[in-house]
Write an enzyme that holds these catalytic residues in place. Structure first.
Site, PDB file in Angstrom:
ATOM      1  CB  SER A 180      46.472  37.208  25.179  1.00 37.81           C
ATOM      2  OG  SER A 180      45.621  36.409  24.375  1.00 37.81           O
TER       3      SER A 180
ATOM      4  CE  LYS B  22      42.764  39.002  23.081  1.00 37.14           C
ATOM      5  NZ  LYS B  22      44.151  38.895  23.581  1.00 37.14           N
TER       6      LYS B  22
END
Length: 621
Positions: free
Chosen positions: A67, A164
């Site tokens: 991701s 993230k």
């Protein structure tokens, strides 16, 4: 007595004659009981110290999925394209069952981002994800900053850690629009683009579009057009697809992958332009079968193709959808040498140009070594270019080779010379145009212009910015400007991708059917997190809300674990046995549930011998 040394016993200094330091020591009886206790105490102290370090200072993590690619790799395979030698990575976490880690499928092919050849990767070695170090004390001393890479406890499952990039700060509303992040303070004010404070951070996360040093010779020899060509640009508004090669302009050495022009040849001004010719599977089949090219090449818009996600077959129910979104934020790099001016030329110039929609942005290199940034906007009626900024001093010298990078990212122009960011006498940011859509000239978004000056250029490469997709959870991710029932930015990616060779039609379709995404204002101690691999990142845009939070997309400050600061062990690179190494024992292989996956062919999850991938031991930016 001579010199003395100080020895300390329980904090009290005792003078000891220096001669006595060398005196023979009487033998003493070994006290095994005390020694055993000291060993136990040392081990206990080491565990306590490790616990303190892990709890309060730093902790190591392994990245499981992609991701955050290309910044951080999860389980992946590294590929060298068999046709153009371009090196790239693909995600391989889809091969494993996410609940128990067993091997349940095999990735067989991967698409090269440089030449779009489908490579056989089934037997390529697989690697576990990057191992990173996380500073756990950083946010005890200072508040998090936008664009930090952060480890945090997933709000829906606090026992699970996520990693993230932080894009939204406390109190902000956030809008994702045309690939960029916009923020505003609460309900008041206007949205402004969130650009990186440090332009060098942008260089780390930009993605490769085309590397001319790795051109696919088999395809080009079969008749596929070169992407960089000296061209004649007609006075009328003709599509770049119809531009003709200029035999009196730039000379190309296709073997050395370099281009040159003399001062006399460039007196009238000559263009070297890039056109985004993307090879199709049909073109590759014809080239490899020695068949004539019956499918004409058409230049396309640069789109958000991410090679990390392009492999087959896809696992875990993922769909191999096309990447349909035009990316206008691009950069070009190259190695330049500027010669003397031609005799009798009033104005000698070398220009590096980037286009984006109705705007044209230029980096002008003067004969005095200064660089000028300028732009034009045909929609605003600007027939001539207006200056944005000028370098504070000369930055290039005649006759010397230098590396230049010119970038247009996040409504800001940047130039690097020999990897040093050039300082200008004014801000190089600009207001966005009224019209955002692509134009015909975006089929040729990069050019190099020479007039009255000798120029040599080589090692040309083009990069693009990350395109953040405006996907959302329908519970609170509001579509802009109108309500929408689709949770994605555009509901039919295939239809939009089919229009990439027709910029005006693409723009009309996008305007009619695509949406931005807006998210409610964050609380006083809340943050918005997104992955760099936007097409395959499950992040704050789409999280569910089984916990019943007021803002399902928010990460509270109390959930922050720390700031990722270094890749300390990317993965080992096997050698011997044609680069695959050896896997001599069963535990080198994956676990396979043969009852559920009887046809899956097992292969090593690691092999020996290997050497460290030291070039990726880097700071995370």
């Amino acid at each position: 007595m001579g010199l003395t040394a100080k020895s300390t016993w329980f904090g009290k200094g005792v003078a000891v004659p220096s001669a006595s330091l060398a005196a023979p020591q009487a033998k003493t009886r070994v006290r095994s009981g005390n020694d055993t206790r000291e060993v136990i105490e040392s081990i206990a102290f080491a565990f306590i110290l490790a616990f303190i370090l892990r709890t309060f200072l730093a902790e190591a993590f392994v990245i499981p999925t992609g991701s955050m690619a290309p910044t951080l790799y999860g389980r992946c395979k590294e590929v060298t394209c068999s046709q153009c030698s371009h090196q790239f990575a693909i995600g391989a976490s889809d091969e494993l069952n996410r609940s128990n880690g067993t091997l349940e499928m095999r990735i067989e092919t991967a698409t090269c981002p440089n030449c779009r050849f489908e490579n056989d990767v089934k037997d390529r070695p697989v690697f576990s994800g990057d191992r990173i170090l996380v500073n756990k004390w950083t946010y005890e001393l200072a508040k998090p900053s936008r664009w930090d890479v952060v480890v945090f406890k997933f709000p829906e499952e606090p026992e699970t850690n996520y990693i993230k990039r932080l894009v939204g700060l406390p109190g902000e509303m956030l809008r994702i629009w045309r690939g960029d992040i916009y923020v505003r303070p609460g309900l008041d004010g206007e949205y402004k683009i969130a650009r990186k404070d440090d332009p060098n951070k942008q260089r780390v996360i930009q993605q490769s579009v085309y590397d001319d040093t790795e051109a696919p010779r088999v395809l080009i020899d079969a008749g596929w057009p070169e992407r960089w060509q000296g061209v004649e640009i007609p006075a009328n508004d003709v599509s770049p697809a119809d531009w003709k090669e200029d035999p009196a302009g730039w000379k190309a050495d296709r073997k050395a992958r370099s281009f040159s022009i003399t001062g006399n040849e460039s007196q009238a001004g000559k263009w070297l332009r890039y056109r985004h010719y993307l090879p199709t599977p049909e073109a590759w089949n014809q080239a490899l079968d020695n068949q004539p090219m019956i499918f004409p090449a058409k230049p396309q818009l640069i789109a958000d193709f991410c090679s990390y996600n392009h492999y087959a077959p896809m696992g875990n129910g993922q769909r191999g959808e096309p990447d349909p979104y035009w990316v206008g934020d691009i950069a070009v790099t190259g190695k330049f040498r500027l010669g003397p001016d031609a005799e009798g030329v009033e104005k000698a110039n070398v220009i590096v140009e980037l286009t984006r929609g109705v705007r044209v942005y230029q980096c002008v290199i003067g004969t005095d070594g200064f660089i000028t940034l300028r732009m034009s906007d045909e929609l605003a009626g600007e027939e001539a270019f207006r200056q944005i900024a000028r370098s504070k001093g000369p930055v290039v010298a005649t006759g010397s080779w230098f590396n230049l990078e010119f970038a247009n990212f996040d409504q800001r122009l940047c130039v690097w010379i020999n990897d040093q960011l050039v300082e200008f006498d004014a801000e190089t940011t600009y207001a966005p145009p009224v019209l955002y859509g692509p134009q015909l000239r975006d089929l040729s978004p990069v050019g190099i212009f020479a007039q009255g000056r000798e120029v040599d250029v080589e090692e040309l490469r083009i990069f693009r910015d990350i395109y953040y997709r405006a996907d959302r959870d329908l519970s609170d991710g509001r579509a802009f400007p109108d309500a929408a029932v689709s949770p994605t930015e555009y509901s039919s990616p295939g239809r939009l991708a089919a229009l990439l060779s027709d910029p005006l039609a693409w723009g009309a379709e996008y305007e009619a059917r695509a949406f931005a995404a807006e998210f409610p204002a964050l609380g006083a101690d809340e943050y918005f997190m997104m992955g760099d691999n936007s097409p395959r990142s499950q992040d704050a845009r789409q999280w569910s809300n089984t916990r019943g939070a007021d803002r399902r997309h928010a990460v509270p400050e109390s959930a922050l674990v720390g700031k990722a600061f270094s890749i300390f062990w990317p993965h080992g690179v096997p050698f011997m046995n044609d680069g695959k190494g050896y896997a001599p024992l069963p535990f080198f292989y994956h676990k396979v549930n043969k009852a559920q996956n009887p046809d899956v062919e097992n292969y090593p999850r690691f092999s020996i011998p290997f050497y460290p991938q030291w070039w990726r031991w880097t700071r995370i930016r």
